[in-house]
Design a protein around this motif. Structure first.
Motif, PDB file in Angstrom:
ATOM      1  N   SER A   2      16.967  10.121  51.940  1.00 34.44           N
ATOM      2  CA  SER A   2      16.989  11.263  52.873  1.00 34.44           C
ATOM      3  C   SER A   2      16.247  11.032  54.179  1.00 34.44           C
ATOM      4  CB  SER A   2      16.422  12.526  52.202  1.00 34.44           C
ATOM      5  OG  SER A   2      17.095  12.828  51.018  1.00 34.44           O
TER       6      SER A   2
ATOM      7  N   TRP B 261      11.380  11.983  57.014  1.00 35.89           N
ATOM      8  CA  TRP B 261      11.481  12.749  55.764  1.00 35.89           C
ATOM      9  C   TRP B 261      11.515  11.772  54.600  1.00 35.89           C
ATOM     10  CZ3 TRP B 261      10.883  17.834  55.988  1.00 35.89           C
ATOM     11  CH2 TRP B 261      11.149  18.619  54.857  1.00 35.89           C
TER      12      TRP B 261
ATOM     13  N   ASN C 123      17.907  21.297  46.564  1.00 37.47           N
ATOM     14  CA  ASN C 123      18.095  20.223  47.534  1.00 37.47           C
ATOM     15  C   ASN C 123      16.861  20.183  48.425  1.00 37.47           C
ATOM     16  OD1 ASN C 123      18.829  18.420  49.479  1.00 37.47           O
ATOM     17  ND2 ASN C 123      20.822  19.318  49.906  1.00 37.47           N
ATOM     18  N   TRP C 124      16.033  19.184  48.232  1.00 34.78           N
ATOM     19  CA  TRP C 124      14.779  19.065  48.969  1.00 34.78           C
ATOM     20  C   TRP C 124      14.967  18.347  50.310  1.00 34.78           C
ATOM     21  CZ3 TRP C 124      10.863  21.895  47.153  1.00 34.78           C
ATOM     22  CH2 TRP C 124      10.826  22.200  45.790  1.00 34.78           C
ATOM     23  N   ASN C 125      16.199  17.994  50.650  1.00 35.55           N
ATOM     24  CA  ASN C 125      16.485  17.391  51.951  1.00 35.55           C
ATOM     25  C   ASN C 125      16.376  18.459  53.041  1.00 35.55           C
ATOM     26  OD1 ASN C 125      17.278  15.535  53.878  1.00 35.55           O
ATOM     27  ND2 ASN C 125      19.414  15.432  53.235  1.00 35.55           N
ATOM     28  N   ALA C 126      16.300  18.020  54.284  1.00 39.52           N
ATOM     29  CA  ALA C 126      16.178  18.957  55.422  1.00 39.52           C
ATOM     30  C   ALA C 126      17.316  18.737  56.405  1.00 39.52           C
ATOM     31  CB  ALA C 126      14.843  18.738  56.138  1.00 39.52           C
TER      32      ALA C 126
ATOM     33  N   ASP D 263       8.013  26.752  53.428  1.00 37.79           N
ATOM     34  CA  ASP D 263       9.293  27.420  53.656  1.00 37.79           C
ATOM     35  C   ASP D 263       9.310  27.932  55.087  1.00 37.79           C
ATOM     36  OD1 ASP D 263      10.181  26.921  51.088  1.00 37.79           O
ATOM     37  OD2 ASP D 263       9.479  28.836  50.289  1.00 37.79           O
TER      38      ASP D 263
ATOM     39  N   TYR E 193      14.688  22.203  59.004  1.00 40.15           N
ATOM     40  CA  TYR E 193      14.338  23.137  57.934  1.00 40.15           C
ATOM     41  C   TYR E 193      15.092  22.737  56.667  1.00 40.15           C
ATOM     42  CZ  TYR E 193      18.889  24.867  59.469  1.00 40.15           C
ATOM     43  OH  TYR E 193      20.211  24.948  59.834  1.00 40.15           O
ATOM     44  N   ARG E 194      14.530  23.117  55.529  1.00 38.34           N
ATOM     45  CA  ARG E 194      15.258  22.962  54.268  1.00 38.34           C
ATOM     46  C   ARG E 194      16.211  24.147  54.085  1.00 38.34           C
ATOM     47  NH1 ARG E 194      12.288  23.937  50.610  1.00 38.34           N
ATOM     48  NH2 ARG E 194      10.402  24.455  51.788  1.00 38.34           N
ATOM     49  N   THR E 195      17.276  23.939  53.330  1.00 30.15           N
ATOM     50  CA  THR E 195      18.344  24.930  53.267  1.00 30.15           C
ATOM     51  C   THR E 195      18.165  25.949  52.157  1.00 30.15           C
ATOM     52  OG1 THR E 195      19.664  23.389  51.922  1.00 30.15           O
ATOM     53  CG2 THR E 195      20.027  23.364  54.302  1.00 30.15           C
TER      54      THR E 195
ATOM     55  N   TYR F 151      23.069  15.251  48.173  1.00 32.87           N
ATOM     56  CA  TYR F 151      22.141  16.080  48.938  1.00 32.87           C
ATOM     57  C   TYR F 151      22.126  15.778  50.423  1.00 32.87           C
ATOM     58  CZ  TYR F 151      19.303  12.132  47.108  1.00 32.87           C
ATOM     59  OH  TYR F 151      18.844  10.887  46.705  1.00 32.87           O
TER      60      TYR F 151
END
Length: 449
Positions: A264, A218, A443-446, A357, A324-326, A287
């Motif tokens: 990340s 990521w 928050n673009w983290n997964a 998504d 997945y992203r939150t 994040y």
């Protein structure tokens, strides 16, 4: 006393593990660890060993006051647990390393039994054991390395990715013994290819020099104090990149990273004591807090075995991992995050154009015959499918991949793999999906479970 020291050093050299090529390393940012205890180092080493990682690559900045303490603890822990370490001198974080300091640090630590040694069979070296040394950038200091190598016998594999592979291989009269590429993320919405890896191999092949290939799960960073705020595509990157490792078959693989929380792409655990950079760099949110990436270690033993042996094992423990992203991409303000980075010559795009998504999943199976995938988001279930089979095709042993869309669903995520109605494995326990925005920013983290 000098004779005694010489004798002990000779014994240590005899006991040092020596490694041939096809090794897998994980990049570790030492600057994130000033509060690490010996127990913390031992815990991370045990996790790396369980994942079949061969060594930590210790990224060290030139002026970091915590280096001395951290390196002493790291080598103490590594020796106690029969693990290996080697240095990546960071020439960007706090400026270039002085040549004398590099030489002194290598002369201090490379005789240590825990320092990683590579068995060099190239250029008539007759299997000589040499300490592996890398960098993060620093091509402007290439002229330092003939002298450093003469003083330390380093097997030198730097990351000089700001140069083309052919230019980097030629610097300082071809001083490198190989090259490491830091280009582990795709440009734009397309998936990662092996074009960059092939270019490195082509540049290094005439002199039979080593290529160290990067693998990362990521990339997202939002650290205004460091002037960093961008996203690269990570969808399907982790498992897809390991498939590419099997195609490229590099001399080494380096995972980016074990603990770079600011970008990340960590696969190690998250501890509060490691997150000081979010305050230092004035991040709008932490994040990585509560955002586990443990799932990305799930199949490392399998991937690493296939890479090293060139064949799929006869038996495996079946399992499933998911990420997945939150929050949906448009559920929260983008936070100033850009897709791509113009400083790398890339075309800037909206970040939501780089990600789907979706809930992504990977299952290690003996076969997909009779197998179904169910993805529950907040109790609402969808039936998934596998869109990518192992290289040998459907019905064979290996990793199968797929995804389902988030839709309007929120809540906890549970991915279940069943065969003929019997549960094979479940991935769950990560932070749930929500449209509530922490600090009114995306928050673009997964999460990876």
């Amino acid at each position: 006393m000098q004779l005694l020291i010489a004798a002990l050093t000779a014994v240590a050299l005899v006991l040092m593990p020596v490694h041939a090529a096809k090794e897998v390393f994980a990049h570790m940012i030492v600057g994130n660890l000033p509060e690490f205890t010996l127990s913390d180092w031992e815990d991370d080493i045990r996790l790396a060993q369980a994942s079949k990682i061969d060594a930590f690559v210790l990224n060290i900045a030139a002026k970091d006051p915590s280096n001395d303490k951290s390196l002493d603890l790291a080598f103490e822990a590594a020796n106690a647990l029969n693990f290996s370490l080697f240095f990546s001198f960071d020439y960007l974080a706090q400026g270039p390393w002085p040549q004398a300091n590099v030489t002194a640090l290598l002369q201090k630590f490379t005789p240590n039994p825990a320092y990683f040694k590579h068995q060099d069979n190239n250029n008539n070296n007759a299997g000589r054991s040499r300490p592996l040394v890398s960098t993060f950038e620093g091509p402007d200091s290439a002229a330092d390395w003939p002298s450093i190598k003469a003083a330390t016998d380093a097997f030198f594999v730097p990351d000089w990715s700001s140069k083309t592979a052919s230019d980097a291989a030629a610097l300082a009269g071809g001083v490198v013994d190989g090259l490491f590429s830091f280009n582990a993320w795709p440009d734009g919405a397309a998936n990662m290819t092996t074009d960059g890896d092939r270019a490195f191999q082509a540049a290094l092949a005439p002199q039979k020099k080593a290529y160290m290939m990067p693998v990362s799960p990521w990339f997202f960073t939002n650290l205004p104090g460091f002037d960093k705020n961008w996203l690269w595509r990570g969808d399907e990157l982790w498992d897809g990149r390991w498939r590419q490792v099997m195609e490229v078959v590099p001399d080494f693989v380096q995972i980016l990273t074990w603990n770079d929380y600011g970008e990340s792409h960590y696969i190690g655990p998250v501890r509060k004591k490691e997150l000081g950079l979010f305050t230092t760099a004035k991040a709008p949110l932490e994040y990585v807090k509560g955002v586990t990436h443990d799932g990305w270690r799930k199949f490392l033993p399998f991937y690493i075995e296939v890479y090293k042996t060139g064949k799929v094992p006869a038996e495996v423990e079946e399992g499933v991992a998911a990420y997945y992203r939150t929050a949906p991409a448009l559920a929260c303000p983008a936070g100033g995050t850009k897709g791509n980075n113009v400083d790398f010559g890339q075309t800037e795009v909206a970040p939501e154009g780089l990600v789907e998504d979706s809930v992504f999943y990977a299952a290690l199976l003996k076969s997909d015959e009779g197998v179904t995938v169910t993805v529950s988001i907040g109790g609402k279930q969808q039936t998934g499918a596998f869109t990518r089979a192992p290289a040998a095709g459907a019905g064979t042993l290996g990793v199968y991949m797929g995804s389902v869309p988030l839709g309007e669903n929120t809540g906890d995520v549970v991915v279940t793999v069943s065969r003929d109605g019997q549960t094979v494995a479940t991935a769950e326990g990560g932070k749930g999906i929500s449209t509530e925005c922490e600090n009114n920013v995306q928050n673009w983290n997964a999460v990876a479970v």
